[in-house]
Design a protein around this motif. Sequence first.
Motif, PDB file in Angstrom:
ATOM      1  N   SER A 232      64.367 -21.319 -18.139  1.00  0.00           N
ATOM      2  CA  SER A 232      64.042 -21.849 -16.817  1.00  0.00           C
ATOM      3  C   SER A 232      65.318 -22.478 -16.268  1.00  0.00           C
ATOM      4  O   SER A 232      65.866 -23.406 -16.873  1.00  0.00           O
ATOM      5  CB  SER A 232      62.923 -22.886 -16.905  1.00  0.00           C
ATOM      6  N   ILE A 233      65.784 -21.943 -15.145  1.00  0.00           N
ATOM      7  CA  ILE A 233      67.099 -22.350 -14.633  1.00  0.00           C
ATOM      8  C   ILE A 233      67.024 -22.665 -13.148  1.00  0.00           C
ATOM      9  O   ILE A 233      66.430 -21.915 -12.371  1.00  0.00           O
ATOM     10  CB  ILE A 233      68.143 -21.232 -14.868  1.00  0.00           C
ATOM     11  N   GLU A 234      67.638 -23.770 -12.761  1.00  0.00           N
ATOM     12  CA  GLU A 234      67.881 -24.102 -11.360  1.00  0.00           C
ATOM     13  C   GLU A 234      69.381 -24.305 -11.204  1.00  0.00           C
ATOM     14  O   GLU A 234      69.981 -25.109 -11.929  1.00  0.00           O
ATOM     15  CB  GLU A 234      67.128 -25.357 -10.948  1.00  0.00           C
ATOM     16  N   LEU A 235      69.976 -23.570 -10.286  1.00  0.00           N
ATOM     17  CA  LEU A 235      71.435 -23.614 -10.096  1.00  0.00           C
ATOM     18  C   LEU A 235      71.733 -23.686  -8.612  1.00  0.00           C
ATOM     19  O   LEU A 235      71.152 -22.938  -7.826  1.00  0.00           O
ATOM     20  CB  LEU A 235      72.083 -22.381 -10.719  1.00  0.00           C
ATOM     21  N   SER A 236      72.614 -24.586  -8.240  1.00  0.00           N
ATOM     22  CA  SER A 236      73.086 -24.644  -6.851  1.00  0.00           C
ATOM     23  C   SER A 236      74.611 -24.602  -6.846  1.00  0.00           C
ATOM     24  O   SER A 236      75.269 -25.157  -7.737  1.00  0.00           O
ATOM     25  CB  SER A 236      72.579 -25.898  -6.140  1.00  0.00           C
ATOM     26  N   LEU A 237      75.136 -23.935  -5.850  1.00  0.00           N
ATOM     27  CA  LEU A 237      76.587 -23.725  -5.736  1.00  0.00           C
ATOM     28  C   LEU A 237      77.019 -23.933  -4.300  1.00  0.00           C
ATOM     29  O   LEU A 237      76.386 -23.425  -3.369  1.00  0.00           O
ATOM     30  CB  LEU A 237      76.941 -22.304  -6.174  1.00  0.00           C
ATOM     31  N   ASN A 238      78.085 -24.676  -4.113  1.00  0.00           N
ATOM     32  CA  ASN A 238      78.716 -24.845  -2.814  1.00  0.00           C
ATOM     33  C   ASN A 238      80.171 -24.410  -2.958  1.00  0.00           C
ATOM     34  O   ASN A 238      80.955 -25.080  -3.629  1.00  0.00           O
ATOM     35  CB  ASN A 238      78.628 -26.300  -2.352  1.00  0.00           C
ATOM     36  N   LEU A 239      80.510 -23.290  -2.351  1.00  0.00           N
ATOM     37  CA  LEU A 239      81.875 -22.768  -2.458  1.00  0.00           C
ATOM     38  C   LEU A 239      82.879 -23.643  -1.724  1.00  0.00           C
ATOM     39  O   LEU A 239      84.081 -23.556  -1.993  1.00  0.00           O
ATOM     40  CB  LEU A 239      81.938 -21.336  -1.909  1.00  0.00           C
ATOM     41  N   ASP A 240      82.411 -24.459  -0.801  1.00  0.00           N
ATOM     42  CA  ASP A 240      83.298 -25.317  -0.018  1.00  0.00           C
ATOM     43  C   ASP A 240      83.130 -26.776  -0.427  1.00  0.00           C
ATOM     44  O   ASP A 240      83.157 -27.683   0.401  1.00  0.00           O
ATOM     45  CB  ASP A 240      83.003 -25.135   1.476  1.00  0.00           C
ATOM     46  N   GLY A 241      82.972 -26.990  -1.703  1.00  0.00           N
ATOM     47  CA  GLY A 241      82.750 -28.334  -2.225  1.00  0.00           C
ATOM     48  C   GLY A 241      84.033 -29.036  -2.605  1.00  0.00           C
ATOM     49  O   GLY A 241      85.120 -28.710  -2.116  1.00  0.00           O
ATOM     50  N   ALA A 242      83.895 -29.989  -3.527  1.00  0.00           N
ATOM     51  CA  ALA A 242      85.027 -30.809  -3.944  1.00  0.00           C
ATOM     52  C   ALA A 242      85.246 -30.777  -5.447  1.00  0.00           C
ATOM     53  O   ALA A 242      86.047 -31.538  -5.968  1.00  0.00           O
ATOM     54  CB  ALA A 242      84.808 -32.245  -3.485  1.00  0.00           C
TER      55      ALA A 242
END
Length: 196
Positions: free
Chosen positions: A14-24
């Motif tokens: 069970s996986i929840e993943l979030s990604l922001n390519l314009d992050g820090a």
Amino acid sequence: MRKAEIKRNTKETSIELSLNLDGAGAADIDSGIGFYDHMLGHIAHHGKFDLRVQASGDLHIDAHHTIEDIAICLGRAIDEALASRSGIQRMGAAYVPMDEALARAVIDLSGRPYAVIEAGFQSPLLGQMPSDLVAHAFESIAAQAKMNLHCQVLYGRNDHHKAEALFKAFGRALAQAVAVDPARIGVPSTKGTLTE
């Protein structure tokens, strides 16, 4: 902001993943596999991506399903966050040393998945992570992100150093490839698409 949220639920993980390519470069990662968390953190930090991973898996069997499924989710998140891939640099490359080890990663966000991974680990385990799953993780990311990926450990003695250099190089090469080119109109391809 180029972001994606991926959820994957199977009988194995069970996986929840979030990604922001314009992050820090912020990383909040809990896979239950400490070494893998450490390596994914290097991707986030050196790519300047914000990455959050919350995963539970059948670690009582082994780490394979958890490592593979997180990689699948990360690849899907990269693909989703890039959308049409309009305006990106498309290609990126990085060399990273870690003491006696040197690694190289080269990426083309071509829309055509392919991976060549050469690491040459000596130990069967990196912490709780089977060393053969390093290549499998990168292959799974490449397949889902529709990228052409070449990762190599050029030399080194210590397996931890080799793996760390490889993940850092991947993060830095990916940062170059996803970077927006202000002079670019449309997708960087003569065929007019990078998604098929």
